[in-house]
Structures are given as structure tokens and as C-alpha cells.
Design an enzyme around this catalytic site. Structure first.
Site, PDB file in Angstrom:
ATOM      1  N   LEU A  64       0.836  -1.202   0.000  1.00  0.00           N
ATOM      2  CA  LEU A  64       0.000   0.000   0.000  1.00  0.00           C
ATOM      3  C   LEU A  64       0.877   1.262   0.000  1.00  0.00           C
ATOM      4  O   LEU A  64       2.060   1.198   0.333  1.00  0.00           O
ATOM      5  CB  LEU A  64      -0.914  -0.030   1.232  1.00  0.00           C
ATOM      6  CG  LEU A  64      -1.913  -1.202   1.236  1.00  0.00           C
ATOM      7  CD1 LEU A  64      -2.514  -1.427   2.622  1.00  0.00           C
ATOM      8  CD2 LEU A  64      -3.011  -0.965   0.203  1.00  0.00           C
ATOM      9  N   PRO A  65       0.288   2.421  -0.363  1.00  0.00           N
ATOM     10  CA  PRO A  65       1.119   3.602  -0.587  1.00  0.00           C
ATOM     11  C   PRO A  65       1.946   4.063   0.619  1.00  0.00           C
ATOM     12  O   PRO A  65       3.123   4.400   0.462  1.00  0.00           O
ATOM     13  CB  PRO A  65       0.100   4.678  -0.990  1.00  0.00           C
ATOM     14  CG  PRO A  65      -1.059   3.919  -1.540  1.00  0.00           C
ATOM     15  CD  PRO A  65      -1.114   2.637  -0.779  1.00  0.00           C
ATOM     16  N   THR A  93       6.409   0.670   2.116  1.00  0.00           N
ATOM     17  CA  THR A  93       7.381   1.515   2.808  1.00  0.00           C
ATOM     18  C   THR A  93       6.603   2.503   3.665  1.00  0.00           C
ATOM     19  O   THR A  93       5.882   3.355   3.135  1.00  0.00           O
ATOM     20  CB  THR A  93       8.273   2.275   1.803  1.00  0.00           C
ATOM     21  OG1 THR A  93       8.814   1.352   0.878  1.00  0.00           O
ATOM     22  CG2 THR A  93       9.397   2.999   2.539  1.00  0.00           C
ATOM     23  N   LYS A 169      15.274  -0.227   4.704  1.00  0.00           N
ATOM     24  CA  LYS A 169      14.632   0.195   3.456  1.00  0.00           C
ATOM     25  C   LYS A 169      14.796   1.710   3.246  1.00  0.00           C
ATOM     26  O   LYS A 169      15.116   2.167   2.148  1.00  0.00           O
ATOM     27  CB  LYS A 169      13.149  -0.180   3.497  1.00  0.00           C
ATOM     28  CG  LYS A 169      12.280   0.424   2.414  1.00  0.00           C
ATOM     29  CD  LYS A 169      12.655  -0.018   1.022  1.00  0.00           C
ATOM     30  CE  LYS A 169      11.805   0.725  -0.016  1.00  0.00           C
ATOM     31  NZ  LYS A 169      12.290   0.503  -1.385  1.00  0.00           N
ATOM     32  N   LYS A 238       8.203  10.726  -0.402  1.00  0.00           N
ATOM     33  CA  LYS A 238       7.753  10.229   0.912  1.00  0.00           C
ATOM     34  C   LYS A 238       8.889   9.498   1.620  1.00  0.00           C
ATOM     35  O   LYS A 238       9.140   9.722   2.807  1.00  0.00           O
ATOM     36  CB  LYS A 238       6.570   9.269   0.701  1.00  0.00           C
ATOM     37  CG  LYS A 238       6.174   8.463   1.934  1.00  0.00           C
ATOM     38  CD  LYS A 238       5.425   7.158   1.582  1.00  0.00           C
ATOM     39  CE  LYS A 238       6.308   6.157   0.886  1.00  0.00           C
ATOM     40  NZ  LYS A 238       5.703   4.821   0.688  1.00  0.00           N
TER      41      LYS A 238
HETATM   42  P1  NAD Z   1       0.931   1.969  -6.247  1.00  0.00           P
HETATM   43  O1  NAD Z   1       0.339   3.297  -5.971  1.00  0.00           O
HETATM   44  O2  NAD Z   1       1.216   1.565  -7.664  1.00  0.00           O
HETATM   45  O3  NAD Z   1       0.018   0.797  -5.600  1.00  0.00           O
HETATM   46  C1  NAD Z   1      -0.664   0.941  -4.381  1.00  0.00           C
HETATM   47  C2  NAD Z   1      -1.985   0.197  -4.533  1.00  0.00           C
HETATM   48  O4  NAD Z   1      -2.697   0.267  -3.284  1.00  0.00           O
HETATM   49  C3  NAD Z   1      -2.902   0.824  -5.594  1.00  0.00           C
HETATM   50  O5  NAD Z   1      -3.322  -0.175  -6.509  1.00  0.00           O
HETATM   51  C4  NAD Z   1      -4.073   1.372  -4.783  1.00  0.00           C
HETATM   52  O6  NAD Z   1      -5.311   1.336  -5.461  1.00  0.00           O
HETATM   53  C5  NAD Z   1      -4.073   0.442  -3.577  1.00  0.00           C
HETATM   54  N1  NAD Z   1      -4.718   1.007  -2.401  1.00  0.00           N
HETATM   55  C6  NAD Z   1      -4.580   2.265  -1.902  1.00  0.00           C
HETATM   56  N2  NAD Z   1      -5.344   2.397  -0.794  1.00  0.00           N
HETATM   57  C7  NAD Z   1      -5.961   1.199  -0.598  1.00  0.00           C
HETATM   58  C8  NAD Z   1      -6.870   0.712   0.386  1.00  0.00           C
HETATM   59  N3  NAD Z   1      -7.301   1.498   1.385  1.00  0.00           N
HETATM   60  N4  NAD Z   1      -7.309  -0.548   0.290  1.00  0.00           N
HETATM   61  C9  NAD Z   1      -6.909  -1.359  -0.749  1.00  0.00           C
HETATM   62  N5  NAD Z   1      -6.035  -0.950  -1.705  1.00  0.00           N
HETATM   63  C10 NAD Z   1      -5.569   0.312  -1.625  1.00  0.00           C
HETATM   64  O7  NAD Z   1       2.260   1.900  -5.369  1.00  0.00           O
HETATM   65  P2  NAD Z   1       3.503   0.927  -5.592  1.00  0.00           P
HETATM   66  O8  NAD Z   1       4.497   1.633  -6.444  1.00  0.00           O
HETATM   67  O9  NAD Z   1       3.018  -0.439  -5.926  1.00  0.00           O
HETATM   68  O10 NAD Z   1       4.093   0.925  -4.101  1.00  0.00           O
HETATM   69  C11 NAD Z   1       3.485   0.205  -3.037  1.00  0.00           C
HETATM   70  C12 NAD Z   1       4.386   0.337  -1.818  1.00  0.00           C
HETATM   71  O11 NAD Z   1       5.664  -0.242  -2.126  1.00  0.00           O
HETATM   72  C13 NAD Z   1       4.659   1.790  -1.407  1.00  0.00           C
HETATM   73  O12 NAD Z   1       4.736   1.841  -0.007  1.00  0.00           O
HETATM   74  C14 NAD Z   1       5.994   2.095  -2.063  1.00  0.00           C
HETATM   75  O13 NAD Z   1       6.703   3.109  -1.385  1.00  0.00           O
HETATM   76  C15 NAD Z   1       6.676   0.753  -1.982  1.00  0.00           C
HETATM   77  N6  NAD Z   1       7.680   0.468  -3.016  1.00  0.00           N
HETATM   78  C16 NAD Z   1       7.474   0.809  -4.332  1.00  0.00           C
HETATM   79  C17 NAD Z   1       8.453   0.509  -5.284  1.00  0.00           C
HETATM   80  C18 NAD Z   1       8.307   0.838  -6.754  1.00  0.00           C
HETATM   81  O14 NAD Z   1       9.314   0.804  -7.476  1.00  0.00           O
HETATM   82  N7  NAD Z   1       7.108   1.151  -7.240  1.00  0.00           N
HETATM   83  C19 NAD Z   1       9.625  -0.142  -4.895  1.00  0.00           C
HETATM   84  C20 NAD Z   1       9.776  -0.508  -3.562  1.00  0.00           C
HETATM   85  C21 NAD Z   1       8.805  -0.202  -2.632  1.00  0.00           C
END
Ligand code: NAD
Length: 290
Positions: A64-65, A93, A169, A238
């Protein structure tokens, strides 16, 4: 294969491919995403009608975000009428402070929390090469061997206390953000003196300035002008802010953390919705010194 049932909440850039890897390994979680579970569910996953369906599983993964969303989703899991969850594993994260609060809330409801942020981007999530940086009790982490092996070949158990994974992380992403920002400035400097980007990268990548931006982000996303690594600038901002906040609280050295926080905040404000590789464009708006 164990008879544990699994849930997965958050099928975004990271969650969807990691969940697909679980399914490919024969672990078929019940999945939910607030933006549309059916459209985002990988083949084999069970699409939940609501979060309550996921709360009826034994072990639930989250991607999740940020910490606020994770805390809210955990509160919903705790309040679910037919809750069966005994372990929550968070791939998001969130920072160590949020992880500590989430751990306390879940523990009060009898749920074990494993903090397991990941690194390696969407490409790593698809390839099954993300780094999983887990922290939590030995037995809880050991019980996750099967699903962890399905999502990654790089699993680390860095400590017994949820939040320690977040610390590692955050320091990793601070280094990644710094490499991306510094490489953007350095490349602009070279371009300003008439040297081609490809030439700059060729030299740096066999020299002492080589880093994750020069070796990966620049060749794949900047030089190609695709700018879509699948990691939002808002999420990187963030992470840098969380890192700087923790470093300041600890009274640790923060000169570069302060500079990165200022730069990434300004870029994120100027470029809403951007991919984090677009920091190169933001840096370039000041010109290249030509
Ligand atoms: P993203 O925004 O693509 O995905 C997040 C998902 O969560 C979305 O599909 C959204 O609809 C869903 N969501 C939001 N609120 C929700 C709720 N209340 N209930 C159910 N679903 C909900 O983000 P991401 O890039 O996949 O990143 C996810 C996490 O991983 C973040 O914390 C980010 O910092 C971390 N991260 C991302 C990356 C990357 O390269 N994208 C790498 C490492 C870590």
C-alpha cells in the site's frame, strides 16, 4: 505446500506482480484493491468482494502507498466480523515509527506483524528479484519461507522488531534517491560541455562514479526518454522525507539528507504525477550550464 490461506491487499506497481509470482508458485491469495480488485488480480487469485473476505484468511500481505493507508487497512482487518488473520506482512514503505504503531495495534488484536519492505522496483517485482527486508519474530518470519521464496530470491531477516526492516529500506532509498539526483546533475554538467549522454554513461559505468542511477535508471528510463520506472516521484519523496525525519529525531548526520529532502520536495511539488526518474527533467529546468 502448507494449508495456510493467504490474502493480498494492494495490487499496484509492486503488489500486482508480486501477487502474480505467488500465484505462479501455486499460492493463490484472496486479493483486494480499492481501485478495482478484478481488473488488477493476476490469474489464479481469488477476487475478494470486500476487505472482509481477505480478513477471513490466515496470513495477509499488504502493498500500500504509505503508513496512513496501512494503519487504516489494519484497523479494518481488526474490525472485520469473521476475522481469521493471525499474521500481517507489510511489503509497503511506511517508516519505522508507523511500523511500530501498526505492530502495537495488531498485537493488541492478537495478530503477529512482520514488517517486510521491498527494494528493486517494478522490474524486480516482475522478475522475482526484489530484496525483501523483513523484521519480526524468528518463528513468524520462518513460517513465511514458502511465500517469500515465491516473490523473491533475495530475502533478508534484519531484526526481531518490526520497523527495523523499514530502517534498512529507508536508508537504501535515501542512497537510491541521492544517486538519481546526483547523477542527474552530473550528466547535465557533461551535456553542457558537449559530451553525449551515452558517452558519459559508458565512461562512468566502468569508473568510480558508477551507481544504480548510472547503471540502471539512466540507460533504461532517462536516455530512452521513457521515464516510467513504475515508482512515483511522490512515493520516493515520501521515503526521503521519512528518512530525514528519522535521522533528525536520532540526531544523526543529516547534511545530504537535508539537501535531498529539499530537492525531492520541490521536484514533487513542481511535477505532480511524475515518475521518480523525471527528477532529471526537474534538475534540467535550471539548464545544463552550457
Ligand atoms: P501503487 O500506488 O502503484 O500501488 C498501491 C496500490 O494500493 C494501488 O493499486 C491502490 O489502489 C491500492 N490502495 C490504496 N489504498 C488502498 C486501500 N485502502 N485498500 C486497498 N487498496 C488500496 O504503489 P507501488 O508503487 O506499488 O508501491 C506500493 C508500496 O511499495 C509503497 O509503499 C511504495 O513506497 C513501496 N515500493 C514501491 C516501489 C516501486 O518501485 N514502485 C519499490 C519498492 C517499494
Amino acid at each position: 505446500m502448507s494449508d495456510t490461506s493467504y490474502g493480498f491487499i494492494g495490487l499496484g506497481n509492486m503488489g500486482a506482480p508480486m501477487c502474480a509470482n505467488l500465484c505462479a508458485a501455486g499460492i493463490l491469495p484472496t486479493v483486494f484493491d480499492v481501485a478495482g480488485s478484478a481488473q488488477r488480480a493476476p490469474g489464479g487469485a481469488v477476487v475478494a468482494d470486500s476487505l472482509a473476505d481477505v480478513a477471513a484468511q490466515d496470513t495477509v500481505f499488504l502493498s500500500l502507498p504509505d503508513g496512513k493507508v496501512v494503519a487504516a487497512v489494519c484497523a479494518d482487518i481488526l474490525a472485520a466480523p469473521d476475522r481469521r488473520v493471525s499474521t500481517v506482512v507489510d511489503f509497503s514503505t511506511t517508516g519505522p515509527a508507523a511500523a511500530g504503531e501498526i505492530n502495537a495495534a495488531l498485537a493488541a488484536g492478537g495478530i503477529t506483524f512482520v514488517d517486510a519492505p521491498v527494494s528493486g522496483g517494478r522490474a524486480g517485482a516482475i522478475a522475482g528479484t526484489v530484496t525483501v527486508i523483513a523484521s519480526g519474530p524468528d518463528d513468524a518470519v520462518a513460517a513465511l519461507a514458502e511465500p517469500f521464496d515465491a516473490v523473491s530470491e533475495n530475502i533478508f531477516h534484519v531484526g526481531q522488531t518490526p520497523g527495523q526492516g523499514q530502517v534498512v529500506k529507508l536508508l537504501n532509498n535515501f542512497l537510491s534517491a541521492t544517486a538519481m539526483a546526483a547523477t542527474s546533475e552530473a550528466v547535465r554538467f557533461g551535456l553542457g560541455h558537449g559530451v553525449a549522454m551515452e558517452t558519459i554513461l559508458d565512461v562512468v559505468n566502468v569508473s568510480t562514479g558508477r551507481n544504480t542511477a548510472s547503471a540502471d535508471k539512466f540507460p533504461n528510463w532517462v536516455a530512452t526518454e521513457i521515464f516510467n520506472a513504475g515508482f512515483a516521484m511522490a512515493l520516493m519523496t515520501k521515503d526521503v522525507a521519512l528518512y530525514f525525519d528519522e535521522v533528525r529525531k536520532a540526531g544523526a548526520p543529516d547534511d545530504i539528507g537535508a539537501a535531498m529532502t529539499t530537492l525531492w520536495n520541490a521536484a514533487d511539488t513542481a511535477m505532480p504525477g511524475a515518475d521518480f526518474t523525471e527528477i532529471y527533467k526537474y534538475v534540467g529546468a535550471k539548464g545544463d550550464g552550457a
